[in-house]
Design an enzyme around this catalytic site. Structure first.
Site, PDB file in Angstrom:
ATOM      1  N   GLU A 137      20.713  15.706  27.795  1.00 48.20           N
ATOM      2  CA  GLU A 137      21.921  16.893  27.518  1.00 48.20           C
ATOM      3  C   GLU A 137      22.794  17.287  28.553  1.00 48.20           C
ATOM      4  O   GLU A 137      23.798  17.799  28.183  1.00 48.20           O
ATOM      5  CB  GLU A 137      20.782  18.322  27.223  1.00 48.20           C
ATOM      6  CG  GLU A 137      19.720  18.050  26.088  1.00 48.20           C
ATOM      7  CD  GLU A 137      20.569  17.714  24.569  1.00 48.20           C
ATOM      8  OE1 GLU A 137      21.687  18.378  24.308  1.00 48.20           O
ATOM      9  OE2 GLU A 137      20.145  16.680  23.948  1.00 48.20           O
ATOM     10  N   SER A 426      -9.229  20.811 -24.507  1.00 49.75           N
ATOM     11  CA  SER A 426     -10.759  20.990 -24.691  1.00 49.75           C
ATOM     12  C   SER A 426     -11.523  21.602 -23.389  1.00 49.75           C
ATOM     13  O   SER A 426     -12.632  21.885 -23.726  1.00 49.75           O
ATOM     14  CB  SER A 426     -11.505  19.516 -25.200  1.00 49.75           C
ATOM     15  OG  SER A 426     -10.864  19.352 -26.585  1.00 49.75           O
TER      16      SER A 426
END
Length: 757
Positions: A137, A426
């Site tokens: 950086e 069902s």
């Protein structure tokens, strides 16, 4: 007279001589004669040069005056920011919301939500990690005063070369300037300007000339107020590093399950590589991409002299890998459900850090994921969009595993187990039979399976049909459920009353609205898989309802005592233990002899029910063993009908695969129900008929009496015949029947001995 020769000596002054010559005097400079020069002609270039010189004098004068004004403004702004800056440690945690850490039932971390955070000081950060960050950086971090003109010039050159604007893309920001941006230049959230904190943070991180200008005095102020270590600490604590991790300590724990003080060069490079694009390079999203980015960082560290060539090569040859917990990513759907179902101020909207101990079993979760993937890989064509969901829970409602879809690696996705309301088909029928058993009918009672028409006042007549379009005539209730006969189920429903069926379904946990039309018993209403599985758990535990739950206890960070306890579990009794035991026996027959044969686990006792909607848009299988209750749903998200899939097909196979996986090394136990009132009465399903025993001694007279009664009973013997009206609203009495026997032997024995409990 002869004239004398020679020049006579001169005496006195001669008037003539005086006139002829000037007597000697002090020498003087000759006077210059001024001559008038001809005017010099000035050409066009001369005029230009003069104009440029004039402009330069004006510009230079303006520049140094402007520079002085700018310097004064920057100095004043720097002084203002300097005074407003707090202590460095107060800036470490910049989260707007807290975090939620989730532990499985063994106490191991399996999921995080919100932004996890762990404060870390410079001395607690591995030196190699700081070197990785600086190499990536801001290589001149320790040599500049907060702003790097060289870095800005280089960034402008790169942007222009790439065809972007000078301030678009690379910004040339130093770490100090990035910290200024992370701190929003001292601004605080204003709810009148921003909808939420996310919008506010996005605005803080946006670019622009004015924001760049403001960064300069703020950066100068931080450089004056804090040491380089302080600035680096703020940066490494506030930076977002993907997967909900805020700061390098949280990211190190999240990805590698170790503190930031113990990471090596490879891990440091991977963490530093996240700073550019946290979500894109997160190793949990794409490990290979994250490793490739880490290799770039290792090269930068080598260029700066932090790593030797050998160390760089070693790091690239052995890239960082994720911890087991980060790799597994188990329970994403479960964690999402917990965040949605818990109180918002302690989960999704918490401003504090909380820890939740849950019911999740990561072993069961991974087993369910493997089983689902295996069935889909073997049974479905590539590119199929059909979806599935699975829920596994204990009989008391404790959810052990949850799959909300086929993709088990996502977070925040649509959860088909808890959010999708689908017709149950069902799989709803057990509640009709539960109502009948509770009303006094028995498993051997007869019901007619034949064409049936229900006349609905003010509407069209309704005639249910069986799946096979064939009819069997008189059948037992056990056969009607095992073969999922529609007309027999509707006759039974009309005999006991729809209101009673609805009551029992609701009491068991089907909280969705249920239709009051005759199609109720065939699953025309909708429910979630979690609701339906929880309702079956109520049947499994002997007729007592359960509330599915995942939260065991919630604790605030720093507190020893839990703030919240278990949020679900056993509820109220819905049907008698006798009725529950009979229903379990009948549901065993579904797997042994009926529509659920594909769900068989061999000799292990199992019970369950298939479910398929009339439009074939949904297929279900829900069932249980003595240890676990599991529900499976299949279908398309857009309600496209399934092709050739019924509940007894792929859902039953998925159920069988999941249950086989999670029951490895577990003993085969007979299905039973235990009385919650402590009486010790147990109904176990063994052989061809239910039998009743007790937890007392072998010579218990009650046990002996029950055993004697049950030894001669056949559960399928012909008993009562169920009769039902064929028109809605006709008078009916639950339990009305005709036949030789008013009750079968099983019902008589249980009602006499247990008193209907």
């Amino acid at each position: 007279m002869k004239r004398p020769t020679g020049t006579p000596p001169r005496t006195g002054k001669s008037p003539v001589a005086d006139k002829r010559s000037t007597p000697p005097a002090t020498p003087t400079k000759p006077r210059k004669v001024r001559r008038h020069r001809k005017p010099r002609r000035v050409g066009i270039f001369g005029w230009i040069a003069g104009f440029v010189a004039l402009i330069w004098r004006v510009v230079w004068g303006s520049i140094w005056r402007l520079a002085m004004v700018v310097a004064l403004i920057i100095g004043a702004a720097t002084a203002y920011f300097y005074v407003s800056l707090p202590e460095a440690e107060d800036l470490f945690d910049g989260r707007a919301r807290g975090s939620v850490t989730m532990l499985d039932h063994d106490g191991n971390v399996f999921a995080w939500r919100g932004e996890t955070y762990g404060a870390v000081r410079s001395k607690d950060i591995a030196p190699v990690l700081k070197e990785a960050v600086i190499s990536t950086e801001d290589r001149r971090f320790f040599r500049h005063l907060g702003v790097s003109p060289r870095g800005i010039a280089s960034a402008i050159r790169i942007n222009l070369a790439a065809g972007r604007g000078p301030l678009e893309g690379n910004g040339g920001s130093t770490i100090t300037q990035q910290v200024a941006k992370l701190l929003c230049l001292g601004d605080t959230f204003d709810p009148t300007r921003f909808a939420d904190e996310a919008e506010f943070e996005a605005d803080c991180r946006s670019g622009g000339v004015w924001r760049k200008i403001k960064e300069v005095p703020y950066a100068f102020a931080m450089e004056a107020k804090y040491s380089k270590d302080d600035i680096l600490n703020i940066y490494m604590n506030r930076s977002y590093l993907g997967a909900g991790a805020r700061g390098f300590e949280a990211a190190s724990q999240r990805y590698f399950n170790k503190p930031a003080s113990q990471v090596n060069a490879q891990e440091s490079a991977m963490l530093a590589g996240l700073l550019r694009a946290p979500s894109y390079y997160a190793p949990t999203a794409n490990l290979q991409r994250s490793q490739e980015r880490a290799n770039v960082i290792l090269g930068l560290m080598g260029e700066e002299g932090y790593l030797t060539p050998a160390e760089t090569a070693e790091g690239r040859a052995n890239p960082a890998t994720l911890s087991q917990a980060a790799t597994a990513r188990a329970g994403g759907y479960f964690a999402d459900w917990l965040m949605e179902s818990g109180p918002g101020f302690l989960t999704s909207e918490t401003t504090e850090d909380v820890t939740i101990r849950t019911t999740l079993d990561q072993g069961i979760q991974r087993a369910a994921e493997r089983a689902l993937k295996r069935v889909f890989d073997e049974k479905l064509k590539d590119g199929s969009d059909v979806e599935a969901a699975v829920v596994v829970m204990s009989a008391d409602g404790a959810v052990r595993a949850m799959l909300g879809g086929r993709d088990t690696t996502v977070n925040g996705a649509f959860n088909r187990a808890t959010q999708a309301k689908r017709q149950t088909g069902s799989s709803f029928k057990p509640f009709v039979f539960a109502a009948a058993l509770e009303a006094g009918y028995g498993p051997g009672d007869q019901v007619q399976d034949a064409p049936l028409t229900i006349r609905i006042p003010g509407g069209k007549n309704w005639s249910p049909q069986n799946y096979t379009r064939t009819y069997r005539g008189p059948v037992s209730l056990t056969t009607a459920l095992a073969q999922s006969l529609n007309t027999a189920t509707i006759r039974l429903q009309e005999a006991v009353g729809r209101d009673e069926v609805i009551r029992i379904a609701h009491d068991f946990g089907i909280v969705s609205n249920l239709t009051r039309s005759p199609s109720l018993g065939l699953g025309a209403s909708e429910a979630t898989l979690l609701e339906l599985t929880g309702a079956y758990a109520g049947i499994r535990n002997g007729g007592t309802s359960v509330l599915p739950y995942g939260l065991v206890e919630l604790t605030m960070k720093g507190d020893e005592r839990p703030l919240m306890g278990q949020s679900g579990g056993l509820g109220q009794r819905v049907i008698s233990q006798r009725a529950a035991g009979q229903l379990i026996y009948m549901m065993q027959k579904v797997i042994q002899d009926g529509t659920g044969r594909r769900a068989s686990l061999g000799s292990r006792p199992t019970a369950g029910k298939t479910g398929t909607t009339s439009s074939y848009r949904d297929a279900w299988f829900v069932g249980f063993t003595e240890q676990y209750v599991t529900g499976v749903w299949m279908g398309y998200d857009d309600n496209t009908p399934l092709s050739g899939v019924t509940g007894g097909g792929l859902p039953a196979e998925i159920w069988q695969a999941v249950m086989s996986e999670i029951h490895k090394d577990l003993p085969e136990l007979a299905l039973s129900t235990v009385s919650p009132d402590g009486s010790g009465i147990i109904m176990s399903q063994g052989g061809s008929t239910p039998r009743v025993v007790t937890s007392g001694s072998a010579d218990d007279p009650l046990a002996a009496a029950l055993a004697g009664v049950m030894d001669g009973v056949e559960a399928e013997r012909t008993g009562r015949v169920v009769t039902a009206p064929t028109e809605v609203g006709a008078p009916q009495t639950p339990g009305d029947s005709v036949g030789a026997d008013s009750e079968d032997a099983l019902s008589r024995a249980l009602n006499g001995i247990l008193g209907g409990n």
